[in-house]
Design an enzyme around this catalytic site. Structure first.
Site, PDB file in Angstrom:
ATOM      1  N   GLU A  94       0.790  -1.232   0.000  1.00  0.00           N
ATOM      2  CA  GLU A  94       0.000   0.000   0.000  1.00  0.00           C
ATOM      3  C   GLU A  94       0.825   1.285   0.000  1.00  0.00           C
ATOM      4  O   GLU A  94       0.821   2.040   0.991  1.00  0.00           O
ATOM      5  CB  GLU A  94      -0.936   0.013   1.220  1.00  0.00           C
TER       6      GLU A  94
ATOM      7  N   GLU B 164      -5.638  -8.476   1.284  1.00  0.00           N
ATOM      8  CA  GLU B 164      -6.132  -8.103   2.624  1.00  0.00           C
ATOM      9  C   GLU B 164      -7.615  -7.788   2.537  1.00  0.00           C
ATOM     10  O   GLU B 164      -8.061  -7.095   1.617  1.00  0.00           O
ATOM     11  CB  GLU B 164      -5.459  -6.826   3.153  1.00  0.00           C
TER      12      GLU B 164
HETATM   13  C1  GAL Z   1      -4.045  -1.995   5.703  1.00  0.00           C
HETATM   14  C2  GAL Z   1      -2.629  -2.261   6.154  1.00  0.00           C
HETATM   15  C3  GAL Z   1      -2.517  -3.221   7.285  1.00  0.00           C
HETATM   16  C4  GAL Z   1      -3.629  -3.110   8.313  1.00  0.00           C
HETATM   17  C5  GAL Z   1      -4.980  -2.997   7.647  1.00  0.00           C
HETATM   18  C6  GAL Z   1      -6.142  -2.745   8.587  1.00  0.00           C
HETATM   19  O1  GAL Z   1      -4.130  -0.723   5.159  1.00  0.00           O
HETATM   20  O2  GAL Z   1      -1.858  -2.779   5.092  1.00  0.00           O
HETATM   21  O3  GAL Z   1      -1.246  -3.102   7.862  1.00  0.00           O
HETATM   22  O4  GAL Z   1      -3.363  -2.171   9.235  1.00  0.00           O
HETATM   23  O5  GAL Z   1      -4.990  -1.985   6.686  1.00  0.00           O
HETATM   24  O6  GAL Z   1      -6.248  -1.407   8.923  1.00  0.00           O
END
Ligand code: GAL
Length: 450
Positions: free
Chosen positions: A174, A362
């Protein structure tokens, strides 16, 4: 919701080649910030400053994964999780960012990788999940063009030590978040602000991603090389032209600026004129150096945002109407629960012909977890995951590239500037005792993955 999707929500419906897993990041779980020769990262330093982390939380041992990795990997095996996405801590391997290598750091990830493989779990390694060595930040961090060569040195080291066993790499996590929050808004490490810091960080992270990917490909021709982007489904507040234009600007900045140059399309300057200022930092042969033919792209999508035109917001001229204001169901991050967002984002990214495979690297949710008779009955998290997965299946059935899904995250962990409060885990962590308890969502995922 199409009824057949609801009844078809089982692993087999996604096909035998679909990649299932969980995701995490070094800084959020490892702890051991100064153990066994590790150098400080920008997050170690930022989190120790006053008023940077909510409720005065300090990362401390986080989930103590540095010492408990074997037990956590054992737990993953019990939960039938076949793929584990985690990141390496650059400053554990190269305490000053470049130069002297820390043998104990090298050995640590060797043990993590070997333990995963012994348990039949495939390691998916992210090289950079925001924890830049502090020593490099002191030299300018992502605003300094030399970071491309610093990052190259680190990448080559990772390929050399782990490439014999790791077959799936993601170069970056990201970039929109660590550049935007860390170099423009100053709310994440290293806490810098301003447009020129931001634009330099954008360009250097783009160059570093493509350069790092080339290094991995040359060293490990058989490895699958990807990189990950955050993305958000956006809709205008109303159909008025000003809100629509504001939404397009936000979409350009958040969903397109980081990926398009890497796909060989250049920065989308035509659709967001502020980006024109980035040209100052682009050298003539950068355009060729910025593109890479990735084996897969990871997208990370949690929500939808509603965008309003706003004269008072510099550069972007837009603001977000938060989920709590809109009175829609939302998580502890104030992110709307909106499963269709993931469908829309898969569809959008799948439309780039340059993308070969698309993996949701994710997705997950933080809710206030409730203990009931010794168990964490996190119905909302299970419903969230099921709702989003149905939309992933819908995208796949419609023929959009849809090749995997990783839940964020295995254990509750340190949620950056939000501290320990938002719990995203399938597994509850008591941060006092480091005791793990599988939540009902974790039991659901275990049975789903059987
Ligand atoms: C993403 C990030 C993660 C985690 C997740 C939940 O943006 O890559 O490290 O924090 O969000 O907030």
């Amino acid at each position: 919701m199409d009824q057949s999707l609801a009844t078809d929500l089982n692993k087999a419906a996604f096909g035998p080649d679909f990649h299932w897993g969980v995701s995490t990041a070094a800084f959020q779980i490892e702890g051991a910030a100064e153990t066994d020769g590790k150098g400080l990262s920008v997050w170690d330093v930022f989190a120790s400053r006053k008023n940077k982390i909510k409720n005065g939380h300090r990362p401390g041992d986080a989930c103590n994964f540095y010492h408990q990795y074997a037990d956590d990997i054992g737990l993953m095996a019990e939960l039938n999780i076949p793929n584990f996405r985690f990141s390496l801590s650059w400053s554990r391997l190269l305490p000053a960012g470049v130069g002297a290598v820390n043998p104990k750091g090298i050995d640590y990830y060797n043990r993590v990788i070997d333990t995963l493989l012994e348990k039949g779990i495939t390691p998916w390694v992210t090289l950079y999940h925001w924890d830049l060595p502090h020593a490099l930040e002191q030299r300018g961090g992502w605003t300094h063009r030399d970071i491309v060569s610093w990052f190259s040195e680190y990448t080559a080291l990772c390929a050399q030590h782990y490439g014999d066993r790791v077959k799936h790499f993601m170069v970056m996590n990201e970039p929109s978040v660590f550049t935007g929050a860390g170099y423009f808004l100053g709310v994440h490490a290293p806490g810098r602000r301003g447009l020129s810091n931001y634009l330099k960080a954008i360009h250097h992270s783009t160059l570093a991603t493509a350069t790092g990917a080339n290094i991995l490909r040359a060293a490990l021709p058989k490895a699958q090389i990807g990189t990950t982007f955050s993305c958000t489904h956006l809709e205008p507040y109303t159909h008025s032209p000003s809100h629509i234009r504001a939404t397009q600007r936000v979409d350009t900045l958040l969903n397109r600026t980081f990926i398009e140059p890497l796909l060989g399309l250049g920065y989308p300057i035509a659709d967001f004129s502020v980006l024109k200022k980035i040209e100052k930092y682009i050298q003539p042969d950068d355009y060729d150096k910025m593109a890479f033919d990735f084996d897969f792209i990871g997208i990370q999508c949690y929500t939808r945002e509603i965008v309003k035109a706003s004269l008072w917001t510099p550069y972007i001229g837009a603001s977000i109407v938060k989920a709590s204001q809109r009175k829609v169901p939302h998580t502890l991050m104030n992110w709307e629960v909106y499963p269709e967002a993931i469908y829309e984002m898969i569809k959008k990214f799948s439309a780039y012909p340059q993308i070969k495979k698309l993996i949701v690297t994710e997705n997950g949710a933080a809710f206030p977890d409730v203990w009931q008779s010794g168990a964490v009955n996190d119905v909302k998290r299970t419903e969230y995951l099921q709702g989003y997965l149905k939309e992933v299946l819908r995208a796949k059935r419609e023929g959009h590239k849809t090749d995997g899904y990783f839940v964020w995250t295995l254990t509750d962990n340190f949620e950056w500037a939000e501290g320990f409060h938002p719990r995203f885990g399938l597994v509850h962590v008591d941060f006092e005792t480091q005791q793990r308890t599988v939540k009902n969502s974790g039991l659901w995922y275990r049975d789903f993955l059987k």
